[in-house]
Design a protein around this motif. Structure first.
Motif, PDB file in Angstrom:
ATOM      1  N   LEU A 169      20.455  15.166  -6.295  1.00 40.22           N
ATOM      2  CA  LEU A 169      20.203  15.013  -7.733  1.00 40.22           C
ATOM      3  C   LEU A 169      18.723  15.103  -8.080  1.00 40.22           C
ATOM      4  CD1 LEU A 169      22.680  12.236  -8.949  1.00 40.22           C
ATOM      5  CD2 LEU A 169      22.842  14.714  -9.243  1.00 40.22           C
ATOM      6  N   THR A 170      17.850  14.572  -7.210  1.00 47.09           N
ATOM      7  CA  THR A 170      16.422  14.534  -7.568  1.00 47.09           C
ATOM      8  C   THR A 170      15.775  15.911  -7.542  1.00 47.09           C
ATOM      9  OG1 THR A 170      15.903  13.928  -5.276  1.00 47.09           O
ATOM     10  CG2 THR A 170      16.027  12.142  -6.905  1.00 47.09           C
ATOM     11  N   HIS A 173      16.546  15.972 -11.377  1.00 49.91           N
ATOM     12  CA  HIS A 173      16.581  14.772 -12.228  1.00 49.91           C
ATOM     13  C   HIS A 173      15.527  13.770 -11.764  1.00 49.91           C
ATOM     14  CE1 HIS A 173      20.360  16.074 -14.135  1.00 49.91           C
ATOM     15  NE2 HIS A 173      20.656  16.546 -12.939  1.00 49.91           N
ATOM     16  N   ARG A 174      14.847  13.157 -12.718  1.00 51.88           N
ATOM     17  CA  ARG A 174      13.760  12.222 -12.394  1.00 51.88           C
ATOM     18  C   ARG A 174      14.141  10.774 -12.630  1.00 51.88           C
ATOM     19  NH1 ARG A 174      11.685  14.830  -9.008  1.00 51.88           N
ATOM     20  NH2 ARG A 174       9.739  13.640  -9.082  1.00 51.88           N
ATOM     21  N   ARG A 175      15.304  10.488 -13.189  1.00 58.46           N
ATOM     22  CA  ARG A 175      15.760   9.107 -13.353  1.00 58.46           C
ATOM     23  C   ARG A 175      17.243   9.059 -12.984  1.00 58.46           C
ATOM     24  NH1 ARG A 175      15.237   4.264 -16.548  1.00 58.46           N
ATOM     25  NH2 ARG A 175      15.956   2.696 -15.062  1.00 58.46           N
ATOM     26  N   LEU A 176      17.551   8.260 -11.977  1.00 56.41           N
ATOM     27  CA  LEU A 176      18.918   8.185 -11.468  1.00 56.41           C
ATOM     28  C   LEU A 176      19.571   6.857 -11.835  1.00 56.41           C
ATOM     29  CD1 LEU A 176      18.628   9.656  -7.849  1.00 56.41           C
ATOM     30  CD2 LEU A 176      18.975  10.857 -10.024  1.00 56.41           C
ATOM     31  N   THR A 236      19.561  10.653 -16.223  1.00 60.07           N
ATOM     32  CA  THR A 236      20.161  11.987 -16.387  1.00 60.07           C
ATOM     33  C   THR A 236      21.069  12.377 -15.220  1.00 60.07           C
ATOM     34  OG1 THR A 236      18.223  13.059 -15.395  1.00 60.07           O
ATOM     35  CG2 THR A 236      18.240  12.784 -17.807  1.00 60.07           C
ATOM     36  N   GLY A 237      21.047  11.588 -14.143  1.00 55.20           N
ATOM     37  CA  GLY A 237      21.906  11.872 -13.001  1.00 55.20           C
ATOM     38  C   GLY A 237      22.424  10.574 -12.397  1.00 55.20           C
ATOM     39  N   LEU A 264      24.972  14.303 -18.571  1.00 54.18           N
ATOM     40  CA  LEU A 264      24.779  13.368 -17.460  1.00 54.18           C
ATOM     41  C   LEU A 264      25.386  13.988 -16.211  1.00 54.18           C
ATOM     42  CD1 LEU A 264      23.694  10.442 -16.849  1.00 54.18           C
ATOM     43  CD2 LEU A 264      26.080   9.681 -17.071  1.00 54.18           C
ATOM     44  N   ALA A 265      24.579  14.267 -15.221  1.00 49.85           N
ATOM     45  CA  ALA A 265      25.089  14.818 -13.958  1.00 49.85           C
ATOM     46  C   ALA A 265      25.699  13.687 -13.123  1.00 49.85           C
ATOM     47  CB  ALA A 265      23.965  15.490 -13.182  1.00 49.85           C
ATOM     48  N   ALA A 326      27.413  18.278 -11.200  1.00 43.86           N
ATOM     49  CA  ALA A 326      25.994  17.926 -10.935  1.00 43.86           C
ATOM     50  C   ALA A 326      25.209  19.173 -10.534  1.00 43.86           C
ATOM     51  CB  ALA A 326      25.905  16.886  -9.829  1.00 43.86           C
TER      52      ALA A 326
END
Length: 326
Positions: A169-170, A173-176, A236-237, A264-265, A326
């Motif tokens: 995911l990263t 995406h920067r916020r899990l 976002t993930g 949203l992944a 995702a």
């Protein structure tokens, strides 16, 4: 039927029957005689008794598998089948006992069976492990943790699963977020997976994952999804504990008029059969349970044979099955 019946049918001595059916070494028995004994045993439906085998080997051939009060679903069922097959290759019988209420107390079960080994999925009390060993059970192992109060790494580590989810995911995406299961007993699996996600976030200098408990139903998951989307910065993930929890998140998104991965992944774990049928199809981490079963069987057999084994967790080959979510 007894070995004496087989001996009469094959026209050999009972000792010859025993040597042939037990594959006794250093016995010069003609192949024709061996074949005659085996064919006689098949015709008569004879099988050596478990008690006799135990006396000969000096131990039972039973490995008792202890299942915690967890949902027994596709992946766990597959692991049990593969463990059964892997242990059978070593002439060991895998018997499974579930702790789901109102099952018989564990101590009654192992005392009745006197297995050679006990393999528990979850940790169990140190006092129980000591009582088993005192009763002559040679191997006492826990897949996902040592006996409580004892020391030692788990046979199988779940942290790499969270690492695999987060690394995937990263990339975008920067916020899990992390979707934690709402069954307390699953913490022994969920906590190390969450630790893996946290480790990747820390390594990349990202914020701590936003952890929300997500029940496996769309209404219960809606509140978690709303919280992730309104966080600062927004999530976002989401790494979900497993595919069931991930599909609850997907259902919650649909009920809000949203869609993965646009809004949203979501990534799951296990690749259950319905993952490909989810809307949208679920990206998930796949675990090689066949390799795990072989590794667990090898650890048990090696310990029974008195071989000092490796203390590291069994290698766990993971891959990400990329679909649409995702």
């Amino acid at each position: 039927m007894t070995s004496a019946d087989v001996a009469r049918e094959a026209k050999v001595s009972r000792a010859t029957v025993s040597y042939v059916l037990n594959d006794s070494p250093h016995q010069k028995i003609p192949e024709g005689t061996r074949r005659r004994v085996r064919e006689a045993a098949v015709r008569l439906g004879y099988a050596p008794s478990a008690a006799a085998r135990s006396l000969r080997k000096g131990r039972s051939d039973i490995v008792l598998g202890l299942l915690p009060d967890w949902p027994i679903e596709h992946v766990l069922g597959r692991l049990v089948q593969q463990l059964t097959n892997a242990l059978a290759q070593h002439d060991l019988t895998f018997l499974v006992h579930s702790a789901a209420h109102p099952a018989r107390p564990l101590r009654e079960v192992w005392k009745a069976l006197t297995p050679a080994a006990v393999l528990a999925l979850d940790a169990f009390p140190q006092a129980e492990a000591g009582a088993m060993r005192a009763a002559g059970i040679e191997v006492v192992m826990a897949v996902h943790g040592s006996a409580r109060g004892g020391r030692g790494a788990p046979l199988v580590s779940d942290e790499p699963i969270g690492v695999a989810q987060a690394r995937y995911l990263t990339a975008a995406h920067r916020r899990l977020g992390y979707a934690y299961p709402d069954l307390a007993g699953l913490g022994v699996l969920a906590s190390p997976r969450l630790d893996g996600v946290r480790r990747v976030c820390a390594e990349l200098g990202l914020p701590e994952p936003d952890v929300r408990t997500v029940p496996v139903d769309p209404d219960g998951a809606v509140e978690a999804v709303k919280a992730w989307l309104t966080a600062d910065p927004p999530v976002t993930g989401v790494c979900a504990f497993n595919d069931d929890v991930a599909m609850a998140v997907l259902a919650a998104l649909r009920s809000l008029g949203l869609r993965a991965p646009r809004d949203l992944a979501v990534i799951g774990v296990d690749d259950i059969r319905s993952a490909a049928l989810a809307q949208p199809p679920l990206t998930t981490v796949v675990r090689d349970t066949h390799t795990l079963a072989l590794g667990l069987a090898h650890r048990i057999v090696s310990t029974l044979d008195g071989v000092q084994g490796c203390a590291d967790p069994i290698p766990d080959a993971l891959r990400v099955h990329v679909r649409v979510s995702a």
